[in-house]
Write a protein that holds these residues in place. Structure first.
Motif, mmCIF file in Angstrom:
data_model
loop_
_atom_site.group_PDB
_atom_site.id
_atom_site.type_symbol
_atom_site.label_atom_id
_atom_site.label_comp_id
_atom_site.label_asym_id
_atom_site.label_seq_id
_atom_site.Cartn_x
_atom_site.Cartn_y
_atom_site.Cartn_z
ATOM 1 N N SER A 173 0.934 -1.515 -0.281
ATOM 2 C CA SER A 173 0.109 0.288 -0.101
ATOM 3 C C SER A 173 0.886 0.910 0.153
ATOM 4 C CB SER A 173 -1.226 0.333 1.050
ATOM 5 O OG SER A 173 -0.120 0.151 2.108
ATOM 6 N N LEU A 174 2.427 0.894 0.731
ATOM 7 C CA LEU A 174 3.075 2.736 0.716
ATOM 8 C C LEU A 174 3.156 3.177 -1.282
ATOM 9 C CD1 LEU A 174 5.902 2.017 3.275
ATOM 10 C CD2 LEU A 174 3.736 3.210 2.773
ATOM 11 N N GLU A 175 3.007 1.851 -1.953
ATOM 12 C CA GLU A 175 3.172 2.822 -3.124
ATOM 13 C C GLU A 175 2.290 2.181 -3.948
ATOM 14 O OE1 GLU A 175 5.591 0.507 -5.531
ATOM 15 O OE2 GLU A 175 4.786 -0.917 -4.725
ATOM 16 N N GLN A 176 1.199 2.476 -3.364
ATOM 17 C CA GLN A 176 0.266 2.562 -4.300
ATOM 18 C C GLN A 176 -0.863 3.653 -4.401
ATOM 19 O OE1 GLN A 176 -2.390 -0.904 -2.591
ATOM 20 N NE2 GLN A 176 -0.620 -2.009 -3.661
ATOM 21 N N SER A 177 -0.426 4.390 -3.775
ATOM 22 C CA SER A 177 -0.896 6.217 -4.396
ATOM 23 C C SER A 177 0.234 6.836 -4.699
ATOM 24 C CB SER A 177 -1.308 6.774 -2.862
ATOM 25 O OG SER A 177 -0.673 6.629 -1.602
ATOM 26 N N MET A 178 0.036 8.424 -4.967
ATOM 27 C CA MET A 178 0.460 9.255 -5.418
ATOM 28 C C MET A 178 2.136 8.829 -5.909
ATOM 29 S SD MET A 178 0.417 11.737 -1.324
ATOM 30 C CE MET A 178 1.426 10.405 -0.584
ATOM 31 N N GLU A 179 3.076 9.224 -5.893
ATOM 32 C CA GLU A 179 4.128 8.940 -6.781
ATOM 33 C C GLU A 179 4.081 7.445 -6.927
ATOM 34 O OE1 GLU A 179 6.515 12.028 -8.068
ATOM 35 O OE2 GLU A 179 3.847 12.070 -7.093
ATOM 36 N N GLY A 180 4.290 6.679 -6.110
ATOM 37 C CA GLY A 180 4.009 5.047 -7.188
ATOM 38 C C GLY A 180 2.623 5.163 -8.374
ATOM 39 N N ALA A 181 1.902 5.729 -7.585
ATOM 40 C CA ALA A 181 0.857 5.597 -8.674
ATOM 41 C C ALA A 181 1.043 6.127 -9.784
ATOM 42 C CB ALA A 181 -0.743 5.416 -7.881
ATOM 43 N N PHE A 182 1.322 7.510 -10.159
ATOM 44 C CA PHE A 182 1.080 7.967 -10.743
ATOM 45 C C PHE A 182 2.971 7.964 -11.966
ATOM 46 C CE2 PHE A 182 -2.209 10.014 -9.224
ATOM 47 C CZ PHE A 182 -3.006 10.668 -10.249
ATOM 48 N N ARG A 183 4.273 6.833 -11.227
ATOM 49 C CA ARG A 183 5.145 6.708 -11.929
ATOM 50 C C ARG A 183 5.165 5.787 -11.580
ATOM 51 N NH1 ARG A 183 9.412 11.284 -9.955
ATOM 52 N NH2 ARG A 183 10.940 10.454 -11.948
ATOM 53 N N GLU A 184 5.137 4.684 -12.756
ATOM 54 C CA GLU A 184 4.980 3.627 -12.581
ATOM 55 C C GLU A 184 6.427 2.538 -12.674
ATOM 56 O OE1 GLU A 184 2.823 0.992 -15.606
ATOM 57 O OE2 GLU A 184 3.336 -0.678 -14.221
ATOM 58 N N GLY A 185 6.830 1.951 -10.830
ATOM 59 C CA GLY A 185 7.864 1.349 -11.193
ATOM 60 C C GLY A 185 8.628 2.114 -11.574
ATOM 61 N N HIS A 186 8.852 3.465 -10.359
ATOM 62 C CA HIS A 186 9.634 4.829 -9.757
ATOM 63 C C HIS A 186 9.797 4.203 -8.717
ATOM 64 C CE1 HIS A 186 11.275 8.353 -8.262
ATOM 65 N NE2 HIS A 186 10.321 8.446 -7.520
ATOM 66 N N PHE A 187 9.373 3.495 -7.684
ATOM 67 C CA PHE A 187 9.817 3.615 -5.961
ATOM 68 C C PHE A 187 10.446 2.043 -6.209
ATOM 69 C CE2 PHE A 187 6.691 6.223 -4.520
ATOM 70 C CZ PHE A 187 8.369 7.549 -3.975
ATOM 71 N N GLY A 188 10.759 1.151 -7.326
ATOM 72 C CA GLY A 188 11.424 0.143 -7.512
ATOM 73 C C GLY A 188 13.405 1.059 -7.042
ATOM 74 N N GLY A 189 13.107 1.558 -8.547
ATOM 75 C CA GLY A 189 14.251 2.273 -8.991
ATOM 76 C C GLY A 189 14.979 2.580 -8.083
ATOM 77 N N VAL A 190 13.713 3.381 -7.145
ATOM 78 C CA VAL A 190 15.097 3.978 -6.351
ATOM 79 C C VAL A 190 15.155 3.939 -5.101
ATOM 80 C CG1 VAL A 190 14.387 5.735 -4.272
ATOM 81 C CG2 VAL A 190 13.390 6.436 -6.619
ATOM 82 N N ALA A 191 14.226 2.331 -4.804
ATOM 83 C CA ALA A 191 14.871 1.306 -3.041
ATOM 84 C C ALA A 191 16.160 1.058 -4.445
ATOM 85 C CB ALA A 191 13.588 0.775 -3.313
#
Ligand SMILES: Nc1ncnc2c1ncn2[C@@H]1O[C@H](COP(=O)(O)OP(=O)(O)OP(=O)(O)O)[C@@H](O)[C@H]1O
Ligand SMILES: CC(C)(CO)[C@@H](O)C(=O)[O-]
Ligand code: BAL
Length: 282
Positions: free
Chosen positions: A111-129
């Motif tokens: 759920s941490l990535e299902q809203s806001m930046e996670g929702a609008f920038r697919e794959g973004h947080f995988g890359g950041v992480a």
């Protein structure tokens, strides 16, 4: 300031510092440095013995190729900026150095990535992480500094550090703003002066949201007010305005149940996508 492009050389230098019991601070950046970065670097310089600034435009966190291609880059200016601040080490690896082969590591933040930046920038947080995990493993800092501007990123990094038992103190530094209230951001360089003036209304929208919350307006009417307010400027295209729990990022739909909340916004100003947020303490 020493500049390293290779992981092994940086590690050797840092092992030497660590053997002298020097404390290491890490400030990860994507360059095009500004006063927001300076505040993180100054805080690290004040709180640790050796400050490492990493500068790497991480391709795998960009969901939009145009955004990656137009991301502002000026290495010489950045080196000069860091020298003046008194930063000790710049780590500026190539993409091949960071990703000699495609990674097998996959992150999932639920759920941490299902809203806001996670929702609008697919794959973004995988890359950041992935890149932040690598940087923490390479530098092994005592402290690592991130900005509140990227609030969802910070919460996700906290989660990685907890889950993987990484021995680092994370610091979330306040947002540095221009006089107009506009959050300073590398992407602001891509705005024309009139667009910059218009962009300051994103902060005004957050302030309006806070005022409405204080006056107990319900969240759905606040959202309507905000989109109505921003519709005055045709250059602004609102992507989201959310009221979320500051710690879990869960959307809040009832002002009575809320503790500390964050008001978060993302919008295009012309072709430039900007984000901002403010924390509201009841
Ligand atoms: N105005 C600011 N105040 C404090 N910290 C900031 C500010 N802007 C960025 N940071 C932090 O600096 C670190 C590096 O960010 P980054 O290099 O992506 O810069 P940026 O200005 O956020 O760029 P952009 O948003 O255009 O990608 C991040 O932890 C980010 O949250
Ligand atoms: C943390 C970071 C340097 C990782 O590439 C980036 O997401 C940023 O600049 O916020
Ligand atoms: N400052 C967050 C990094 C990004 O926008 O990709």
């Amino acid at each position: 300031m020493e500049v390293f492009k290779e992981i092994n050389a940086l590690r050797q230098a840092l092992n030497h510092s660590r053997s002298k019991s020097l404390k290491i601070g890490l400030v990860p950046t994507m360059g095009a440095l500004h006063e927001g970065h300076a505040s993180l670097i100054n805080q690290s310089i004040n709180e640790t013995d050796i400050t490492v600034c990493s500068l790497f435009v991480n391709p795998i966190q960009f969901n939009n190729p145009d955004d990656l291609n137009t991301y502002p880059r000026d290495l010489e200016r950045d080196i000069d900026f860091l020298e003046k601040l008194g930063c000790h080490i710049l780590f500026h690896p190539s993409t091949a150095e960071m990703y000699p082969q495609p990674s097998v590591v996959k992150f999932s933040f639920g759920s941490l990535e299902q809203s806001m930046e996670g929702a609008f920038r697919e794959g973004h947080f995988g890359g950041v992480a992935l890149v932040v995990s690598k940087l923490l493993n390479i530098v092994k800092p005592d402290k690592a500094y991130f900005g509140q501007k990227d609030l969802q990123q910070y919460i996700i990094i906290q989660k990685i550090v907890q889950d993987l038992n990484i021995d680092v103190d994370l610091v979330c530094a306040p947002i540095i703003r221009e006089e107009s209230g506009l959050a300073i951001s590398s992407r602001n360089e891509r705005l024309t002066q009139p667009q910059r003036d218009v962009a300051a209304n994103l902060y005004k929208a957050l302030q309006l949201g806070r005022e409405l919350l204080m006056n107990n307006h319900d969240i759905s009417s606040i959202k309507q007010e905000i989109s109505h307010f921003l519709a005055q400027w045709p250059d602004i295209c609102l992507e989201y305005f959310e009221v979320v729990s500051q710690s879990t990022l869960e959307k809040i739909d009832n002002t009575k149940s809320m503790d500390d909340v964050a008001l978060c916004i993302a919008a295009y100003v012309g072709s430039v996508r900007l984000i901002d947020n403010i924390i509201y303490q009841k």
